[in-house]
Design an enzyme around this catalytic site. Structure first.
Site, mmCIF file in Angstrom:
data_model
loop_
_atom_site.group_PDB
_atom_site.id
_atom_site.type_symbol
_atom_site.label_atom_id
_atom_site.label_comp_id
_atom_site.label_asym_id
_atom_site.label_seq_id
_atom_site.Cartn_x
_atom_site.Cartn_y
_atom_site.Cartn_z
ATOM 1 N N HIS A 87 9.353 -4.030 -14.140
ATOM 2 C CA HIS A 87 8.211 -4.921 -13.950
ATOM 3 C C HIS A 87 7.859 -5.710 -15.199
ATOM 4 C CE1 HIS A 87 6.417 -1.480 -15.918
ATOM 5 N NE2 HIS A 87 5.309 -2.164 -16.114
ATOM 6 N N ASP A 88 8.405 -5.328 -16.352
ATOM 7 C CA ASP A 88 8.106 -6.005 -17.612
ATOM 8 C C ASP A 88 9.211 -6.941 -18.078
ATOM 9 O OD1 ASP A 88 5.536 -5.054 -18.209
ATOM 10 O OD2 ASP A 88 6.321 -3.165 -18.979
ATOM 11 N N GLU A 111 7.181 4.952 -22.592
ATOM 12 C CA GLU A 111 7.543 3.541 -22.701
ATOM 13 C C GLU A 111 7.681 3.215 -24.186
ATOM 14 O OE1 GLU A 111 6.082 -1.027 -21.816
ATOM 15 O OE2 GLU A 111 4.614 0.578 -21.997
ATOM 16 N N ASP A 131 2.621 4.824 -20.330
ATOM 17 C CA ASP A 131 2.566 3.434 -20.728
ATOM 18 C C ASP A 131 2.219 3.296 -22.217
ATOM 19 O OD1 ASP A 131 2.571 0.603 -19.852
ATOM 20 O OD2 ASP A 131 0.471 0.668 -20.467
ATOM 21 N N HIS A 147 -4.958 2.560 -23.505
ATOM 22 C CA HIS A 147 -6.123 1.706 -23.328
ATOM 23 C C HIS A 147 -6.705 1.943 -21.941
ATOM 24 C CE1 HIS A 147 -2.469 -0.489 -22.102
ATOM 25 N NE2 HIS A 147 -3.201 -0.833 -21.048
ATOM 26 N N ASP A 173 0.827 -1.205 0.000
ATOM 27 C CA ASP A 173 0.000 0.000 0.000
ATOM 28 C C ASP A 173 0.863 1.258 0.000
ATOM 29 O OD1 ASP A 173 0.681 0.458 2.863
ATOM 30 O OD2 ASP A 173 -0.657 -1.240 3.226
ATOM 31 N N ARG A 190 5.415 8.770 -16.167
ATOM 32 C CA ARG A 190 5.862 7.727 -17.096
ATOM 33 C C ARG A 190 4.617 7.332 -17.886
ATOM 34 N NH1 ARG A 190 4.501 2.076 -18.179
ATOM 35 N NH2 ARG A 190 6.378 1.041 -18.928
#
Length: 573
Positions: free
Chosen positions: A430-431, A364, A335, A255, A182, A333
């Site tokens: 994270h990707d 990105e 996406d 999206h 959190d 950032r």
């Protein structure tokens, strides 16, 4: 002379203003060509026909195939014409203009075929963002960083914090995994991050969403209550600012979620919906079987937004303004930025600059992104090509020190100088699979980390890098932060911190850079004014003798004038 290798184009990364009167000019030629010297013959455009000034260009670097030369021209009136004069070792020379190569050049007709900079306009210049100059970024996946808030109902949590079981199904449905991180957990660790050497925190999305990653946004204005409240975000930003740190949020404008109220309105009302043209629907209403709308990849739950629609652009400009005005965040950032129209980003940047002149936008983009790196779009992109070349050198060892230097120099030549100073360089995120997951040696890992920190641009750390966390591809790279790790007390963790703190030295934070190989050693030099700091790396399994009579700032496995296997040394000249 290999004419086919010679390349220059005006108003590009080969010709760009660095101030309101100065123009940096670059030309590419074949590596190891028979060229002895390159000159730029130039003047203010309306004077070029009569008189010319001459600059001898400096060879600044080479990559695998090409060498690059640069110079700067500057005059009172910033409207320039120029041509190149290329001298060969045999004494011959050629002029090079927009008309190609010639043994002679008629300057009286230069208005027809010289390279030109019509006029330098301030708004077209890429300036380095002074607020973020030389900063170290730290990426946090909020759901996986720290569970600390007792006021959040954690009944949604379905795995213990230390779980490695991060993907599961209930019947035929993929079940999202929650372990309960959190926003208050991040607040609780701000002093820790400050001590680590972090300047800026970049968080993955925190908006109301269906998933733990929250890249499917249900409500762009609502903080996901599983992470905390509006006040928690405000407290986080305020405390970070008190500590001299900055906060960058992740925005998702390519999206939305399927159950975002805008898309649900389209599902219900079809072409009668005011949001119909916010999306890409081939038919009256969206259907899943058959799928008749564009979405992110093949994920029907993430319908693609239409960034060409001006009403949609206005909507998301207000989203961007909202988090600046209410929470005082410092940047975004963006996406899947490469799938959103340039027109969208130009409008977005223009409107945000009106309320926050030092805002940063980081796209990105996984490849050469020069088309987005303009004064009116992004300051930065996530520099995945840097990650790829670094992995080839330190992990797979597909390339040696010389090739690694060539590859990194080639990447630098893709962009303007100030864009390079703002690249978000990374080893993992994270990707991607965690970098250390692909290694067995902490010594080798630290070689990659010190390269990241010494390289020009903004180094990005992914949470847990500092304690050598492992993790494969998504979702295993998103494990809970290992706060009980024994690595916090290890010599390697201290070395990691010491490497990050190299950024506190102004030479590394702000200086120019030179990259090359010295036999088997990989070398980065950073220099500013009369000071120079040098990094030497031995990425081999054998020792290399290298006596140093300099002031050593930091080292690992450097002993008795020997760079042992997988070692580095940083020293001041």
């Amino acid at each position: 002379m290999k004419k086919e290798a010679i390349y220059h184009i005006n108003e590009s990364e080969y010709s760009y203003p660095i101030s309101t009167h100065a123009l940096k000019i670059r030309i590419r030629v074949a590596k190891d060509d028979d060229i002895s010297k390159i000159e730029v013959h130039w003047n203010i455009s309306f004077k070029m026909y009569n008189t010319q000034k001459i600059n001898v260009m400096e060879k600044i670097c080479s990559d695998e195939l090409f060498s690059y030369y640069e110079t700067i021209i500057e005059d009172e009136i910033p409207a320039y014409s120029y041509v190149f004069k290329i001298y060969l070792l045999n004494g011959e020379f050629y002029y090079y203009s927009e008309n190609g190569f010639a043994k002679e050049y008629d300057f009286s007709m230069s208005h027809l075929d010289s390279f030109r900079m019509g006029f330098i306009n301030k708004n077209d210049i890429i300036y380095e963002n002074e607020t973020f100059k030389g900063d170290v970024f730290y990426q946090i996946f909020p759901e996986r960083f720290l569970s600390f808030d007792p006021d959040i109902d954690k009944s949604f949590v379905n795995r213990p914090w230390d779980t490695t079981d991060l993907r599961s199904k209930m019947g035929d449905v993929i079940q999202d995994i929650y372990i309960g991180g959190d926003l208050k957990g991040i607040i609780n660790k701000l002093e820790y991050l400050k001590d680590l050497g972090v300047d800026d925190i970049y968080m993955t999305p925190i908006y109301k969403s269906n998933t733990n990653h929250k890249y499917d946004v249900v409500d762009y204005y609502e903080i996901d209550r599983r992470l905390g409240t509006d006040q928690d975000l405000l407290d986080l930003v305020n405390k970070a600012h008190e500590l001299g740190m900055k906060i960058v949020l992740d925005l998702v404008f390519n999206h939305s979620a399927y159950n975002n109220e805008m898309f649900l309105d389209v599902v219900k009302n079809g072409k009668k919906s005011k949001y119909y043209d916010f999306y890409w629907v081939n038919g009256d209403k969206p259907t899943i079987k058959p799928l008749n709308y564009y979405c992110f990849a093949a994920v029907f739950g993430m319908p693609k937004l239409n960034s060409n629609n001006y009403q949609e652009q206005d909507y998301f400009v207000e989203v961007g303004k909202y988090f600046i005005e209410k929470y005082h965040i410092d940047g975004y950032r963006l996406d899947v930025a490469n799938e959103v129209s340039h027109d969208f980003w130009i409008n977005f940047k223009r409107e945000l600059l009106k309320i926050k002149p030092d805002i940063i936008l980081i796209g990105e983009c996984w490849y050469n992104s020069h088309s987005y790196l303009r004064a009116n779009e992004f300051e930065s992109v996530m520099n995945y090509p840097f990650l790829n070349q670094t992995a080839d050198f330190y992990i797979s060892k597909k390339i040696d020190a010389k090739m690694y230097a060539d590859k990194l120099n080639g990447l630098l030549m893709r962009y303007q100088e100030n864009s390079n100073k703002m690249m978000l360089n990374l080893l993992d995120c994270h990707d991607t699979e965690r970098f250390f997951n692909r290694l067995e040696s902490k010594d080798v890992y630290l070689l990659a980390v010190v390269t990241l920190v010494m390289h020009v641009g903004w180094p990005l750390l992914y949470y847990g890098n500092e304690i050598f966390m492992k993790g494969g591809g998504d979702p295993y790279n998103r494990k809970g932060m290992e706060w009980e790790s024994v690595e916090f007390n290890s010599k390697y963790h201290q070395l990691f911190k010491d490497i990050i703190h190299l950024r506190k030295n102004k030479v590394v934070r702000e200086g120019q850079m030179k990259i090359y190989a010295l036999d088997e050693l990989f070398v980065i030099e950073r220099f500013l004014d009369n000071k120079k700091m040098t990094l030497l790396i031995n990425n081999t399994d054998h020792q290399i003798k290298y006596p140093l009579k300099k002031k050593i700032i930091l080292s690992n496995n450097y002993l008795d004038e020997l760079l042992l296997s997988y070692s580095f040394v940083v020293y001041l000249d």
